[in-house]
Design a protein around this motif. Structure first.
Motif: not given
Length: 243
Positions: A10-17, A26-46
């Motif tokens: 579990l990398l992140d648990f976000i309280k959505l405002e 989308k904004e919360a998801f992309l922000k989390s990807l950027k924080n972990f620097n894994i934007e180019s490492n995502i293979l699948r979203v379920t």
């Protein structure tokens, strides 16, 4: 994954405002990807098939510079997703629109009806403001299945809208589902007829220039109910007739 053993973290648990809209997710998801620097490492979203999740996935795909995410929604294997259903209805609708929009296509379609020895009926296009018109469109399309298939397969401009056998099965399932829903709705409404002022309802129904008694006959009202309605209207007017 190490030694072919699946690892889960579990990398992140976000309280959505704000609202749980697709855009906000989308904004919360992309922000989390950027924080972990894994934007180019995502293979699948379920996700599940909630409409805001579908909007979110489409927005993410558009936003990311490279489309390296494979979108996968969890769904019951026995059911088509809402998106698949919408796509199939849309496909049938476009096919019918193209036939109705061209006198040449209509002429070809009538010829195919004659060859298939089916009634020379017009295709029916649903109207978005009439909820039952999709059912009418599906019923008519089923009756004209053979000429629709022949025409769409033989005409290059219509070939993208060919409906295969599996899709016809899904359309039939939708037709039966809509029919059952309509029957249940009518039966539910019948429970409330006796709770309304039946005399005023009968008068307004029969005086309506587009309805009258024919409306009851067309909608398969019981003969006893029709006779009762006519009698109540007659009694109502006799009450107010001048002496």
């Amino acid at each position: 994954m190490e030694n072919w053993e699946l690892k889960s973290f579990l990398l992140d648990f976000i309280k959505l405002e704000g609202p749980h809209s697709g855009a906000n997710i989308k904004e919360a998801f992309l922000k989390s990807l950027k924080n972990f620097n894994i934007e180019s490492n995502i293979l699948r979203v379920t996700t599940d098939n909630a409409s805001n999740n579908i909007t979110f996935l489409k927005a993410v795909e558009t936003d990311l510079s490279q489309r390296y995410i494979h979108f996968n929604t969890i769904q019951n294997d026995d059911e088509s997703s809402d998106e698949e259903v919408d796509s199939l209805i849309h496909k049938l609708r476009i096919l019918i629109k193209k036939i109705k929009a061209s006198s040449q296509q209509e002429e070809k379609f009538r010829a195919q009806c004659k060859v298939a020895n089916v009634p020379n009926l017009n295709v029916v296009l649903n109207v978005r403001t009439r909820w039952n018109s999709i059912y009418d469109m599906l019923v008519r399309a089923r009756k004209l299945k053979e000429p629709l298939n022949t025409l769409s397969n033989s005409d290059l401009s219509l070939r993208p809208y060919v409906i295969n056998e599996e899709e016809w099965v899904h359309l039939l399932e939708m037709e039966e589902l809509l029919k059952e829903a309509a029957i249940n709705a009518i039966n539910k409404l019948k429970n409330y007829y006796n709770k309304t002022d039946s005399t005023l309802y009968a008068v307004s129904l029969i005086l309506h220039p587009c309805l009258k008694v024919e409306y009851m006959k067309d909608n398969e009202r019981e003969r006893q109910w029709i006779d009762k309605t006519k009698k109540s209207v007659k009694n109502f007017f006799e009450l107010y007739l001048p002496l």
